[in-house]
Design a protein around this motif. Sequence first.
Motif, PDB file in Angstrom:
ATOM      1  N   HIS A  82    -109.238  33.629 -24.494  1.00 41.94           N
ATOM      2  CA  HIS A  82    -108.905  34.673 -25.457  1.00 41.94           C
ATOM      3  C   HIS A  82    -107.674  34.248 -26.247  1.00 41.94           C
ATOM      4  N   ARG A  83    -107.657  34.615 -27.539  1.00 43.38           N
ATOM      5  CA  ARG A  83    -106.477  34.368 -28.368  1.00 43.38           C
ATOM      6  C   ARG A  83    -106.212  35.621 -29.198  1.00 43.38           C
ATOM      7  N   GLY A  84    -104.956  36.006 -29.252  1.00 45.76           N
ATOM      8  CA  GLY A  84    -104.536  37.133 -30.077  1.00 45.76           C
ATOM      9  C   GLY A  84    -103.252  36.755 -30.786  1.00 45.76           C
ATOM     10  N   GLN A  85    -102.898  37.525 -31.791  1.00 44.47           N
ATOM     11  CA  GLN A  85    -101.695  37.205 -32.555  1.00 44.47           C
ATOM     12  C   GLN A  85    -100.792  38.423 -32.633  1.00 44.47           C
ATOM     13  N   MET A  86     -99.489  38.188 -32.439  1.00 43.72           N
ATOM     14  CA  MET A  86     -98.465  39.209 -32.595  1.00 43.72           C
ATOM     15  C   MET A  86     -97.397  38.638 -33.521  1.00 43.72           C
ATOM     16  N   GLY A  87     -97.467  38.971 -34.790  1.00 42.56           N
ATOM     17  CA  GLY A  87     -96.526  38.403 -35.753  1.00 42.56           C
ATOM     18  C   GLY A  87     -96.734  36.907 -35.872  1.00 42.56           C
ATOM     19  N   SER A  88     -95.684  36.146 -35.605  1.00 45.22           N
ATOM     20  CA  SER A  88     -95.790  34.690 -35.695  1.00 45.22           C
ATOM     21  C   SER A  88     -96.081  34.050 -34.338  1.00 45.22           C
ATOM     22  N   LEU A  89     -96.321  34.863 -33.312  1.00 51.26           N
ATOM     23  CA  LEU A  89     -96.601  34.353 -31.970  1.00 51.26           C
ATOM     24  C   LEU A  89     -98.067  34.569 -31.613  1.00 51.26           C
ATOM     25  N   TYR A  90     -98.559  33.739 -30.713  1.00 51.58           N
ATOM     26  CA  TYR A  90     -99.953  33.810 -30.280  1.00 51.58           C
ATOM     27  C   TYR A  90    -100.007  34.071 -28.776  1.00 51.58           C
ATOM     28  N   ASP A  91    -100.883  34.987 -28.388  1.00 46.84           N
ATOM     29  CA  ASP A  91    -101.140  35.269 -26.976  1.00 46.84           C
ATOM     30  C   ASP A  91    -102.428  34.561 -26.586  1.00 46.84           C
ATOM     31  N   TYR A  92    -102.407  33.931 -25.411  1.00 47.15           N
ATOM     32  CA  TYR A  92    -103.579  33.216 -24.919  1.00 47.15           C
ATOM     33  C   TYR A  92    -103.912  33.681 -23.519  1.00 47.15           C
ATOM     34  N   GLY A  93    -105.173  33.994 -23.313  1.00 50.72           N
ATOM     35  CA  GLY A  93    -105.686  34.261 -21.979  1.00 50.72           C
ATOM     36  C   GLY A  93    -106.281  32.974 -21.462  1.00 50.72           C
ATOM     37  N   ILE A  94    -105.770  32.514 -20.343  1.00 41.77           N
ATOM     38  CA  ILE A  94    -106.196  31.234 -19.769  1.00 41.77           C
ATOM     39  C   ILE A  94    -106.938  31.498 -18.459  1.00 41.77           C
ATOM     40  N   ARG A  95    -108.151  31.003 -18.357  1.00 45.97           N
ATOM     41  CA  ARG A  95    -108.926  31.068 -17.116  1.00 45.97           C
ATOM     42  C   ARG A  95    -108.636  29.791 -16.341  1.00 45.97           C
ATOM     43  N   LEU A  96    -108.062  29.932 -15.139  1.00 40.25           N
ATOM     44  CA  LEU A  96    -107.651  28.773 -14.350  1.00 40.25           C
ATOM     45  C   LEU A  96    -108.816  28.182 -13.564  1.00 40.25           C
TER      46      LEU A  96
END
Length: 118
Positions: A82-96
């Motif tokens: 998963h990838r999302g954006q908050m302003g100039s930052l990116y959130d990533y959901g990582i499946r280990l």
Amino acid sequence: MRYRRQETFRYILPNPRFIPYRLIWEDKELHDGEAQLLNISAHGLKMRCDYLFPLSEGLKVQVKLDLVPLIQPLDLTGHVRHRGQMGSLYDYGIRLESDSDETQQLVTMIKAYARENQ
């Protein structure tokens, strides 16, 4: 890309920590940097950084988790789900991708970190 990580055990860090990560694609290093670890569970994590990851099936994300000084750091590999954006930052959901021993070590590390940061 919508993805919901359905896990009963997920620890949200009250004070996000920076962890090193490395992006690998076709056995070549693309980028390395640091990201804020926002939450973690036995099978995945959420991190935030300012680097836009290329979304590709073959992209691997390697992270080094060193949450508790008395527990040996873990080097884990995963894939972006998963990838999302908050302003100039990116959130990533990582499946280990972890075997049962690594999963147990990770759960032990998370529980010890949670006890220390109550």
